[in-house]
Scaffold this active site. Structure first.
Site, mmCIF file in Angstrom:
data_model
loop_
_atom_site.group_PDB
_atom_site.id
_atom_site.type_symbol
_atom_site.label_atom_id
_atom_site.label_comp_id
_atom_site.label_asym_id
_atom_site.label_seq_id
_atom_site.Cartn_x
_atom_site.Cartn_y
_atom_site.Cartn_z
ATOM 1 N N ARG A 42 -10.603 -2.455 5.937
ATOM 2 C CA ARG A 42 -9.746 -2.699 7.108
ATOM 3 C C ARG A 42 -8.757 -1.556 7.330
ATOM 4 N NH1 ARG A 42 -6.695 -8.118 8.559
ATOM 5 N NH2 ARG A 42 -6.316 -8.362 6.330
ATOM 6 N N GLY A 77 0.849 2.338 -7.471
ATOM 7 C CA GLY A 77 0.016 2.556 -8.657
ATOM 8 C C GLY A 77 0.390 3.785 -9.454
ATOM 9 N N ASP A 125 0.823 -1.220 0.000
ATOM 10 C CA ASP A 125 0.000 0.000 0.000
ATOM 11 C C ASP A 125 0.854 1.266 0.000
ATOM 12 O OD1 ASP A 125 -2.449 -1.547 0.322
ATOM 13 O OD2 ASP A 125 -1.780 -1.857 2.379
ATOM 14 N N GLU A 126 2.028 1.181 -0.574
ATOM 15 C CA GLU A 126 2.921 2.354 -0.602
ATOM 16 C C GLU A 126 2.441 3.401 -1.603
ATOM 17 O OE1 GLU A 126 4.090 -0.746 -1.136
ATOM 18 O OE2 GLU A 126 5.606 -1.213 0.374
ATOM 19 N N HIS A 182 -4.732 -1.973 -8.146
ATOM 20 C CA HIS A 182 -5.093 -0.581 -7.917
ATOM 21 C C HIS A 182 -5.990 -0.066 -9.033
ATOM 22 C CE1 HIS A 182 -1.553 -0.473 -10.527
ATOM 23 N NE2 HIS A 182 -2.161 0.550 -11.056
HETATM 24 P P1 GDP Z 1 -0.393 0.115 -3.871
HETATM 25 O O1 GDP Z 1 -1.100 -0.901 -3.039
HETATM 26 O O2 GDP Z 1 1.018 0.323 -3.416
HETATM 27 O O3 GDP Z 1 -0.481 -0.132 -5.353
HETATM 28 O O4 GDP Z 1 -1.123 1.474 -3.557
HETATM 29 P P2 GDP Z 1 -2.086 2.285 -4.512
HETATM 30 O O5 GDP Z 1 -1.355 2.710 -5.702
HETATM 31 O O6 GDP Z 1 -3.350 1.552 -4.660
HETATM 32 O O7 GDP Z 1 -2.304 3.599 -3.641
HETATM 33 C C1 GDP Z 1 -2.994 3.606 -2.457
HETATM 34 C C2 GDP Z 1 -3.697 4.951 -2.282
HETATM 35 O O8 GDP Z 1 -2.763 5.954 -1.991
HETATM 36 C C3 GDP Z 1 -4.476 5.417 -3.492
HETATM 37 O O9 GDP Z 1 -5.746 5.876 -3.077
HETATM 38 C C4 GDP Z 1 -3.657 6.584 -4.006
HETATM 39 O O10 GDP Z 1 -4.440 7.574 -4.634
HETATM 40 C C5 GDP Z 1 -3.068 7.121 -2.754
HETATM 41 N N1 GDP Z 1 -1.840 7.862 -2.996
HETATM 42 C C6 GDP Z 1 -0.796 7.489 -3.775
HETATM 43 N N2 GDP Z 1 0.188 8.419 -3.719
HETATM 44 C C7 GDP Z 1 -0.261 9.403 -2.880
HETATM 45 C C8 GDP Z 1 0.319 10.622 -2.392
HETATM 46 O O11 GDP Z 1 1.436 10.984 -2.722
HETATM 47 N N3 GDP Z 1 -0.453 11.346 -1.523
HETATM 48 C C9 GDP Z 1 -1.681 10.974 -1.112
HETATM 49 N N4 GDP Z 1 -2.335 11.737 -0.253
HETATM 50 N N5 GDP Z 1 -2.266 9.836 -1.558
HETATM 51 C C10 GDP Z 1 -1.553 9.057 -2.421
#
Ligand code: GDP
Length: 439
Positions: free
Chosen positions: A316, A39, A35-36, A63
């Site tokens: 969760r 995406g 969840d970093e 994602h």
């Molecule tokens: P993954 O599980 O690592 O692929 O995480 P995701 O790409 O699904 O991102 C998780 C959430 O974090 C998404 O809702 C994104 O829009 C959000 N997100 C990603 N980068 C940033 C950021 O720099 N700032 C904020 N506030 N949200 C972010």
């Protein structure tokens, strides 16, 4: 007569190598517990790629991508699925739930993705997920079942069924499926599945997916040697969830660090170019397991709320804590990150001070690295460096490194220096465009 030097022609033969400039493959990996925000970087790189590959995991990852107001959902599908010029590979290291893949394809098709069947390739060596895998996981861990672990178990037990079996002699596939189901019934007598119905279902799936199931190892390597293709590998999950290097047993069932890229695609290490680690500006983890920098207080709650730290599908809540550079030094060592993408810096905008873990100690003695055993971590002392925050100055509108608040720049630079890896991108908001490219 003088002997001819045995190696005299070597230089010449190298000069006429038929593939002088093979493509180097770029990789994106999660550096913490998932969840970093991988995406956003994956989308950015996929939009320029010719081939996007998944190398491990199943449809428990993924994602959403929003392009021109349309939202596409990817769980098993690689992130170039919606891009007309992009070929998408589901590699041999993945476990594939074909009925759910059809649903995922149809959902994206209804949102306008076309011409996908010539652009989706599934490794003939990838293992298939069946309903009884999912059911058995449910029986082991009621209510939390996913099919991923049991399918990797079948793979390791060597009675798993691969995509190549599905498109071969169907009577052999049927026999293998019955055997596998009977094997499961021995361990889980309560399993109740209409296996005849499953056989019928997979007969149709065989025809649907037949053109897409190929030897992706040969395909990928031909394209690497072709030298003109931009190839991207997107890691699912993250290094601290890696079955070997993560906080075992609170891990996933595949290698989600760089080694899994080679084994999950048949990719030789010499073709690996950049390895991008995605790092959240603080730490989160879902579910149980050790978490040395966890904040079980109002700061943790603040990060959770401001960072919207809960699962999109499960709801969760994620546990939150300070950035852990001991953990990141460990995942940097394993993966050899060449650059980092630091995400969600904006989540820290309102904090008065920000801490970063730099040392783990036990009985006053520094630990050399992240320890193997989660059972012995309760007595670890974590040492932090404290930074002043940048309260009152939002980072979310910043689009250059120099426009970031002074203290935010100090924070980023400390991370770079500690890990010895440059930060190339900084995420400052949820929006796709809310990303700073650091030059
Ligand atoms: P993954 O599980 O690592 O692929 O995480 P995701 O790409 O699904 O991102 C998780 C959430 O974090 C998404 O809702 C994104 O829009 C959000 N997100 C990603 N980068 C940033 C950021 O720099 N700032 C904020 N506030 N949200 C972010």
């Amino acid at each position: 007569m003088t002997a001819r030097p045995a190696i005299a022609n070597r230089r010449n033969s190298a000069a006429v190598h038929p593939f002088p400039n093979p493509s180097m493959v770029a990789i994106v990996l999660g550096a913490q517990w998932g969840d970093e925000g991988k995406g956003k970087l994956v989308d950015l790189l996929a939009s320029e790629a010719d081939i996007v590959c998944r190398c491990q995991g199943g449809n428990n990852a993924g994602h959403s991508v929003v392009v021109e107001g349309v939202e596409y959902d990817f769980h098993m599908l690689p992130s170039g699925f919606h891009l007309q010029n992009c070929v998408n590979i589901i590699g041999n290291g993945c476990v594939v739930n074909l009925p759910e893949l059809v649903e995922e394809i149809e959902k994206n098709e209804s949102r306008g993705v076309t011409n996908w069947s010539q652009r989706l390739l599934i490794s003939d060596r990838a293992h298939l997920v069946f309903d009884f895998h999912k059911m058995s996981d449910g029986l082991i861990e009621r209510g939390r079942g996913t099919s991923i672990g049991p399918t990797y178990s079948s793979k390791a037990t060597r009675n798993g069924i691969r995509a190549i079996d599905l498109i071969g002699d169907f009577s052999i596939f049927t026999e293998k499926l019955r055997n596998l189901y009977n094997y499961y019934k021995l361990t889980f007598p309560d399993l109740d599945l209409d296996i005849e119905k499953t056989i019928e279902q997979f007969k149709k799936l065989a025809e649907y997916f037949r053109p897409m199931i190929i030897d992706t190892v040969a395909y990928l390597n031909q394209n690497i040697l072709d030298g003109s293709k931009k190839i991207l590998v997107e890691g699912a999950n993250a290094t601290m969830l890696d079955i070997d290097f993560g906080t075992y047993p609170y891990v996933t069932s595949s290698n989600c660090s760089v080694g899994g890229v080679c084994t999950g695609l048949g990719l030789a290490p010499k073709y690996i170019g950049d390895i991008y680690g995605v790092v959240k500006a603080y730490t989160t983890r879902v579910g149980d397991g050790v978490f040395p920098t966890e904040l079980r207080n109002e700061i943790g709650e603040h990060l959770q709320t401001r960072g919207r730290e809960w699962g999109v599908t499960t709801g969760r809540k994620r546990r939150c804590g300070w950035l852990d550079l001991v953990l990141l030094r460990y995942t940097t060592m394993i993966n050899g990150f060449t650059a980092l993408c630091l995400t969600k810096l904006d989540t820290l905008d309102e904090l008065a001070e920000i801490k970063v873990a730099t040392t783990y100690k036990r009985n006053g003695v520094e630990l050399p690295s992240f320890p193997a055993s989660v059972d012995t971590m309760h007595d670890i002392e974590v040492e932090y460096v404290t930074f002043p925050g940048w309260r009152g100055r939002s980072t979310s509108e910043c689009r250059t490194f120099n426009s970031l608040p002074h203290n935010a720049r100090l924070y980023v630079q400390f991370i770079e220096q500690f890990l010895g890896v440059p930060v190339k991108w900084i995420g400052v908001g949820k929006d796709r465009m809310a990303m700073i490219r650091v030059f």
